[in-house]
Design an enzyme around this catalytic site. Structure first.
Site, PDB file in Angstrom:
ATOM      1  N   PRO A  93     140.220  10.284  10.819  1.00 25.24           N
ATOM      2  CA  PRO A  93     139.308  10.443  11.958  1.00 25.24           C
ATOM      3  C   PRO A  93     137.923   9.934  11.609  1.00 25.24           C
ATOM      4  O   PRO A  93     137.482  10.036  10.454  1.00 25.24           O
ATOM      5  CB  PRO A  93     139.295  11.966  12.184  1.00 25.24           C
ATOM      6  CG  PRO A  93     140.588  12.440  11.608  1.00 25.24           C
ATOM      7  CD  PRO A  93     140.870  11.547  10.433  1.00 25.24           C
ATOM      8  N   CYS A  94     137.231   9.385  12.603  1.00 26.42           N
ATOM      9  CA  CYS A  94     135.929   8.773  12.323  1.00 26.42           C
ATOM     10  C   CYS A  94     134.922   9.796  11.820  1.00 26.42           C
ATOM     11  O   CYS A  94     133.970   9.443  11.131  1.00 26.42           O
ATOM     12  CB  CYS A  94     135.392   8.073  13.577  1.00 26.42           C
ATOM     13  SG  CYS A  94     135.266   9.132  15.033  1.00 26.42           S
ATOM     14  N   GLN A  95     135.137  11.097  12.117  1.00 30.19           N
ATOM     15  CA  GLN A  95     134.206  12.110  11.625  1.00 30.19           C
ATOM     16  C   GLN A  95     134.199  12.164  10.101  1.00 30.19           C
ATOM     17  O   GLN A  95     133.267  12.672   9.491  1.00 30.19           O
ATOM     18  CB  GLN A  95     134.581  13.494  12.161  1.00 30.19           C
ATOM     19  CG  GLN A  95     134.426  13.629  13.662  1.00 30.19           C
ATOM     20  CD  GLN A  95     135.716  13.283  14.391  1.00 30.19           C
ATOM     21  OE1 GLN A  95     136.536  12.530  13.888  1.00 30.19           O
ATOM     22  NE2 GLN A  95     135.882  13.825  15.580  1.00 30.19           N
ATOM     23  N   ALA A  96     135.241  11.617   9.482  1.00 31.27           N
ATOM     24  CA  ALA A  96     135.314  11.656   8.021  1.00 31.27           C
ATOM     25  C   ALA A  96     134.160  10.914   7.383  1.00 31.27           C
ATOM     26  O   ALA A  96     133.839  11.143   6.227  1.00 31.27           O
ATOM     27  CB  ALA A  96     136.633  11.050   7.550  1.00 31.27           C
TER      28      ALA A  96
END
Length: 500
Positions: A102-105
């Site tokens: 996920p891009c939040q990573a």
């Protein structure tokens, strides 16, 4: 990586074996579905969300318990995954790894290179989301796939000035892969949705192939918002041309291709749900919706797209009827939905609501006095006008055009569906779960675990299966060409320093 293991995998594929796929961050299985229909074997998946994990297991492994339980990739090693799935030796378990953290990573990674994160993970020990990226690399390192596919949002190319895709390629190249990435829009590949995403492909050097992406099958002039989003995403590439050596320009969509699949193409054969009539008859109310009640298709002739959704191999429409065709209970807004014009967003919806209130107030004042600010006045206002500030939520609502693909479906569908109000004013409602699935190109036989909100979230989070199919088909062609022509580089893999 062990060159002998790679060569054994290629030999097995050359003998006719199906490429075995591991889907990381799999969700309910959008990528998996595309790879399955393209001829890959879906051998395993890792998904943290319980409902999505159950959906994946239900659709790809007949609900087998070991394939339906949520897995926390930060607490599960590749060896533990193989043991759980009964797959034996780790390095021999999979041929292809797909998915994407996920891009939040990457939210707190800053400007440091991802390769440095891998080499110095202790620097990010206080940011568990960065561990998702490290785990992805750990799984690639352990399973030694011959090919990799990653997906993410376009902004991954310009994340605070940082190009995550390019840095990911740097790491994969150091591990013995050739790599490339691009931006693709789902509408160019037969999906009735304008969804822009970054895709990264990588192949082992032993295959002696180059990365290429599938040619579009449909044509559309994208609205300005999508072109603008692509320009922002590519900003880093324009500023750092010398460093953007792994970016591949998207194959162009030309005017001689068939027009993009529209919302009406996707939804026109589904049974109508006339929300205002159901509300008046007391046939819709607040509460959970049953997914297992079958309904018949409408008598309208299905489009070519609808035929594909009904007859998807292995996920054909149920013989007893369509399921999951359920909608949200939004009694305040059904009449407002009917008033809205195609393309209207929240500011236009708010104006329509104020007009409706003024009409209702004028009618009431013909019979009795209704003072401004009185309890009756306020109650009437609240029963008609949505409470959101029209200047702060311009994109919260949108009524679809029937003659265009839908705008991007988001995971926010799990909270409300105002972003996709049905184009048919007679039905006057937001889309159903099954309609969201159709717009995302999930076939009619695909089943979603959980209640309505989790199902919407699973759909919104997914990669459109038809787009995944196009990518998987190209990957299958590339792999087959390599193994059939015996284009296998038997030289020992060079060191990371030599290839970086």
């Amino acid at each position: 990586m062990n060159n002998d293991i790679i060569l054994r995998k290629l030999a097995r594929l050359q003998a006719g074996g199906k490429p075995r796929v591991l889907d990381l961050f799999a969700g309910c299985g959008g990528i998996s579905l595309g790879f399955e229909v393209a001829g890959f074997e879906m051998r395993g998946a890792v998904e943290f969300d319980p409902d999505a994990a159950r959906s994946h297991g239900l659709n790809f492994h007949a609900g087998a318990a070991e394939h339906s339980e949520p897995i926390d990739i930060t607490k599960t090693s590749p060896a533990e995954l193989c043991m759980k799935l009964g797959l034996g030796a780790v390095a021999e378990a999979f041929d292809v790894v797909v998915g994407g953290p996920p891009c939040q990573a990457f939210a707190r990674v800053g400007r440091s290179k991802l390769r440095e994160i891998e080499e110095h993970p202790e620097a990010f020990i206080h940011d568990p989301r960065a561990q998702l990226y490290l785990k992805y690399l750990e799984y690639v390192e352990a399973f030694q796939p011959v090919a990799v596919l990653m997906e993410n949002v376009p902004d991954i190319l310009n994340h605070g000035g940082q190009n995550i895709a390019e840095e990911t390629c740097d790491v994969l190249k150091s591990k013995g892969y050739v790599c490339g990435y691009t931006l693709l829009n789902a509408a160019f590949y037969g999906v009735p949705q304008m969804r822009e995403r970054m895709f990264l492909m990588a192949y082992r050097r032993e295959l002696s192939v180059q990365v290429s992406f599938p040619a579009p099958t449909h044509y559309l002039v994208l609205p300005p918002g999508y072109e603008g989003s692509r320009s922002v995403a590519l900003k880093t590439l324009r500023n750092l041309v010398a460093d953007a050596h792994s970016y591949i320009a998207p194959p162009p969509a030309t005017e001689d291709l068939p027009p993009a699949v529209t919302a009406e193409d996707a939804l026109g054969d589904l049974p109508p749900i006339n929300a205002r009539e159901l509300l008046a008859e007391g046939k819709i109310a607040r509460g959970a919706r049953r997914f297992d009640i079958p309904v018949s298709y409408s008598r309208k002739k299905p489009s070519a797209y609808a035929h594909v959704m009904r007859a998807w191999p292995g996920h054909e429409a149920p013989s007893q009827g369509l399921t999951d065709h359920v909608i949200r209970f939004l009694p305040r807004d059904y009449e407002l939905f009917a008033r809205m014009n195609p393309g209207d967003q929240y500011p236009e919806a708010y104006k329509h609501a104020v007009t409706m209130f003024e009409e209702r107030l004028a009618a009431a004042r013909l019979e009795r006095e209704v003072k401004e600010g009185s309890p009756e006045y306020k109650a009437m206002w609240d029963s008609i006008v949505p409470p959101y500030d029209a200047s702060k939520f311009p994109n919260k609502w949108r009524k679809m055009w029937k003659d265009q693909p839908a705008r991007t479906l988001m995971a926010h569908l799990g909270k409300d569906s105002y972003s996709h109000i049905h184009y048919d004013s007679k039905q006057a409602r937001t889309i159903s779960v099954r309609e969201a699935a159709r717009l995302q190109s999930f076939p009619d036989g695909f089943r979603f675990s959980g209640t309505m909100n989790p199902a919407f979230k699973q759909i919104g989070n997914a990669v459109p299966p038809l787009l995944a199919k196009a990518l998987a088909t190209r990957m299958m062609q590339t792999i087959k060409q390599a193994v059939n022509e015996q284009k296998v580089n038997n030289e020992p893999r060079r060191s990371a320093a030599a290839v970086s």
